[in-house]
Design a protein around this motif. Structure first.
Motif, mmCIF file in Angstrom:
data_model
loop_
_atom_site.group_PDB
_atom_site.id
_atom_site.type_symbol
_atom_site.label_atom_id
_atom_site.label_comp_id
_atom_site.label_asym_id
_atom_site.label_seq_id
_atom_site.Cartn_x
_atom_site.Cartn_y
_atom_site.Cartn_z
ATOM 1 N N HIS A 102 -7.796 2.741 18.010
ATOM 2 C CA HIS A 102 -8.234 1.492 17.383
ATOM 3 C C HIS A 102 -9.208 1.761 16.236
ATOM 4 N N SER A 103 -10.015 2.807 16.360
ATOM 5 C CA SER A 103 -10.988 3.112 15.304
ATOM 6 C C SER A 103 -10.300 3.486 13.992
ATOM 7 N N LEU A 104 -9.063 3.994 14.092
ATOM 8 C CA LEU A 104 -8.339 4.411 12.901
ATOM 9 C C LEU A 104 -7.687 3.246 12.174
ATOM 10 N N GLY A 105 -7.443 2.157 12.910
ATOM 11 C CA GLY A 105 -6.749 1.020 12.310
ATOM 12 C C GLY A 105 -5.319 1.398 11.964
ATOM 13 N N ASN A 106 -4.766 0.714 10.984
ATOM 14 C CA ASN A 106 -3.415 1.014 10.517
ATOM 15 C C ASN A 106 -3.529 2.035 9.380
ATOM 16 N N LEU A 107 -3.451 3.298 9.734
ATOM 17 C CA LEU A 107 -3.718 4.358 8.762
ATOM 18 C C LEU A 107 -2.845 4.248 7.517
ATOM 19 N N PHE A 108 -1.564 3.988 7.738
ATOM 20 C CA PHE A 108 -0.620 3.978 6.620
ATOM 21 C C PHE A 108 0.083 2.623 6.550
ATOM 22 N N GLY A 109 -0.725 1.607 6.274
ATOM 23 C CA GLY A 109 -0.195 0.264 6.103
ATOM 24 C C GLY A 109 0.465 0.104 4.737
ATOM 25 N N ARG A 110 0.969 -1.083 4.483
ATOM 26 C CA ARG A 110 1.725 -1.342 3.265
ATOM 27 C C ARG A 110 0.931 -1.015 1.993
ATOM 28 N N GLN A 111 -0.317 -1.470 1.920
ATOM 29 C CA GLN A 111 -1.101 -1.237 0.706
ATOM 30 C C GLN A 111 -1.383 0.248 0.493
ATOM 31 N N THR A 112 -1.695 0.950 1.578
ATOM 32 C CA THR A 112 -1.959 2.385 1.474
ATOM 33 C C THR A 112 -0.726 3.123 0.974
ATOM 34 N N LEU A 113 0.427 2.798 1.535
ATOM 35 C CA LEU A 113 1.658 3.470 1.127
ATOM 36 C C LEU A 113 2.023 3.137 -0.311
ATOM 37 N N GLN A 114 1.793 1.907 -0.727
ATOM 38 C CA GLN A 114 2.075 1.530 -2.115
ATOM 39 C C GLN A 114 1.213 2.341 -3.077
ATOM 40 N N ALA A 115 -0.038 2.587 -2.680
ATOM 41 C CA ALA A 115 -0.935 3.368 -3.529
ATOM 42 C C ALA A 115 -0.534 4.841 -3.555
ATOM 43 N N MET A 116 0.014 5.331 -2.446
ATOM 44 C CA MET A 116 0.374 6.745 -2.349
ATOM 45 C C MET A 116 1.724 7.041 -2.990
ATOM 46 N N ALA A 117 2.595 6.048 -3.060
ATOM 47 C CA ALA A 117 3.981 6.275 -3.489
ATOM 48 C C ALA A 117 4.103 6.936 -4.864
ATOM 49 N N PRO A 118 3.401 6.455 -5.911
ATOM 50 C CA PRO A 118 3.561 7.103 -7.228
ATOM 51 C C PRO A 118 3.155 8.575 -7.222
ATOM 52 N N GLU A 119 2.095 8.908 -6.479
ATOM 53 C CA GLU A 119 1.644 10.293 -6.420
ATOM 54 C C GLU A 119 2.663 11.165 -5.678
ATOM 55 N N ILE A 120 3.254 10.611 -4.617
ATOM 56 C CA ILE A 120 4.272 11.350 -3.879
ATOM 57 C C ILE A 120 5.496 11.583 -4.755
ATOM 58 N N GLU A 121 5.912 10.560 -5.493
ATOM 59 C CA GLU A 121 7.052 10.712 -6.404
ATOM 60 C C GLU A 121 6.760 11.783 -7.453
ATOM 61 N N ALA A 122 5.547 11.792 -7.970
ATOM 62 C CA ALA A 122 5.173 12.802 -8.968
ATOM 63 C C ALA A 122 5.167 14.195 -8.343
ATOM 64 N N ASP A 123 4.673 14.299 -7.106
ATOM 65 C CA ASP A 123 4.689 15.581 -6.397
ATOM 66 C C ASP A 123 6.116 16.084 -6.228
ATOM 67 N N VAL A 124 6.996 15.196 -5.793
ATOM 68 C CA VAL A 124 8.396 15.578 -5.589
ATOM 69 C C VAL A 124 8.987 16.088 -6.903
ATOM 70 N N ALA A 125 8.723 15.381 -7.991
ATOM 71 C CA ALA A 125 9.261 15.794 -9.291
ATOM 72 C C ALA A 125 8.796 17.198 -9.664
ATOM 73 N N GLY A 126 7.514 17.465 -9.462
ATOM 74 C CA GLY A 126 6.989 18.783 -9.787
ATOM 75 C C GLY A 126 7.566 19.879 -8.903
ATOM 76 N N LEU A 127 7.693 19.601 -7.618
ATOM 77 C CA LEU A 127 8.258 20.592 -6.699
ATOM 78 C C LEU A 127 9.724 20.864 -7.012
ATOM 79 N N LEU A 128 10.454 19.829 -7.382
ATOM 80 C CA LEU A 128 11.865 20.022 -7.725
ATOM 81 C C LEU A 128 12.026 20.732 -9.060
#
Length: 377
Positions: free
Chosen positions: A71-97
């Motif tokens: 309960h102390s952690l809450g929703n670690l990866f809720g919708r807003q968090t994932l939306q904020a992380m998505a562009p960085e993940i896409e950029a990471d994938v592009a660089g790795l590929l």
């Protein structure tokens, strides 16, 4: 062999989907915590340093301690968090590929597991925890070594390797927590420190809890997600015609991710103990009986998923790759996001991707780690 199969070393393997689901969701089934371990005769296994350290983390805690931490952690990866992380993940994938493409251009083939599967999760979780990028490779290496202690029947040599890695993880992450306490910021670890300072009057207890949470989240994110990414690509490429079919129908990428998780889950089994005398699949089990929930077997139960050995993107089936109940995977949504980003870009950039030979797997029973997956295009 049945929904419940006696194991040669004692306890049972649970193979049927419904029986596995029952064990994961029923609160009378517990994780093997310290109280259970203290009642066992195999003291060498349960008193090993790595085992003891991991038994303090979230996945080896029962209520009410587990409930409080979760309960102390809450929703670690809720919708807003994932939306904020998505562009960085896409950029990471592009660089790795980009690196993958360059290695294929120069050598004719490349190791997707090492260049992409392992790297994307550490980049993602490392950035989220605000860990210095120059430390990523070191954390990845010691995490791979630490999980020996979480195996079903670890050997003495495996426990020794895991102990050394555990002590290094402890050194690193206790240092990280101390640094964040001295220089708090807007990062996740600093936020956990503030949360637990409000819950605990003892700062030493707070720092210990935050260290355990940080280490557990890192290990869980790296080992399981890295395996799932490489397994997903391997499953798709060995299914005749599926890569081309999916390239023409990218709207089914999410379906492909779910079918890959069902078909070849990154975690093969998890253990539970009976908190009281009970009956499972028609078999009486006394209190403290250990059972091993076989994720892969459950996902291929033909009563739940017909023709289970066929990889079918349009199956719309069900799986327990992320567990269930109180211990359902905290990072499931993040793992799906990483898989979706990787698969989408792979399909666009590598239309003729193919596997070169068989993948190399770590000799393990719990984490189905892909050590090498060589591909060409």
């Amino acid at each position: 062999m049945g929904d419940l199969v006696p194991a040669p070393w004692g306890g049972y393997l649970v193979t049927g989907y419904d029986a596995c689901d029952q064990v994961l969701r029923d609160r009378s089934w517990l994780v093997p915590d310290f109280a259970w371990q203290d009642r066992q005769t195999d003291t060498e296994r349960w008193q090993a340093v790595a085992t003891q350290e991991m038994s303090r983390t979230l996945h080896r805690l029962n209520a009410p301690v587990h409930t409080r931490q979760r309960h102390s952690l809450g929703n670690l990866f809720g919708r807003q968090t994932l939306q904020a992380m998505a562009p960085e993940i896409e950029a990471d994938v592009a660089g790795l590929l980009d690196r993958l493409a360059e290695r294929i251009r120069v050598d004719g083939e490349a190791d997707l597991a090492a260049l992409v599967g392992d790297r994307l999760p550490i980049n993602t979780i490392g950035r989220w925890l605000d860990i210095p990028p120059e430390d990523f490779a070191h954390i990845l290496e010691i995490t791979h070594n630490q999980v020996h202690a979480q195996e079903l029947l670890p050997t003495k040599s495996q426990l020794a390797i895991s102990e050394a890695a555990t002590l290094e993880l402890r050194r690193y992450f206790t240092g990280l927590v101390q640094e964040r306490r001295a220089n708090p910021g807007d990062d996740v670890v600093s936020g956990w420190i503030r949360t637990w300072d409000a819950l605990e009057s003892d700062r030493e207890a707070t720092d210990r809890t935050v260290y355990e949470l940080t280490m557990f989240v890192t290990i869980a994110s790296l080992e399981a997600t890295a395996a799932s990414l490489s397994l997903m690509v391997w499953s798709l490429l060995r299914s005749p015609g599926t890569w081309d079919w999916l390239r023409a129908r990218p709207e089914h990428i999410d379906d492909a991710v779910e079918e890959a998780l069902r078909y070849d889950p990154p975690v093969r089994l998890n253990s539970r103990v009976a908190g009281e005398d009970t009956v499972l699949a028609g078999v009486f089990l006394p209190k403290d009986t250990m059972v091993h929930v076989m994720y892969g077997a459950a996902n291929r139960d033909p009563r739940r998923n017909p023709a289970p050995h066929t990889f079918d993107v349009l199956r719309k089936g069900s799986h327990i790759a992320f567990g269930g109940g109180a211990h359902y995977c905290l990072g499931a949504a993040l793992a799906r996001l990483e898989a979706r980003a990787l698969l989408g870009q792979l399909l666009r950039r590598f239309p003729t991707l193919r596997v070169v030979g068989q993948p190399e797997f770590a000799p393990r029973m719990v984490f189905h780690r892909v050590m090498s997956l060589r591909v060409a295009a």
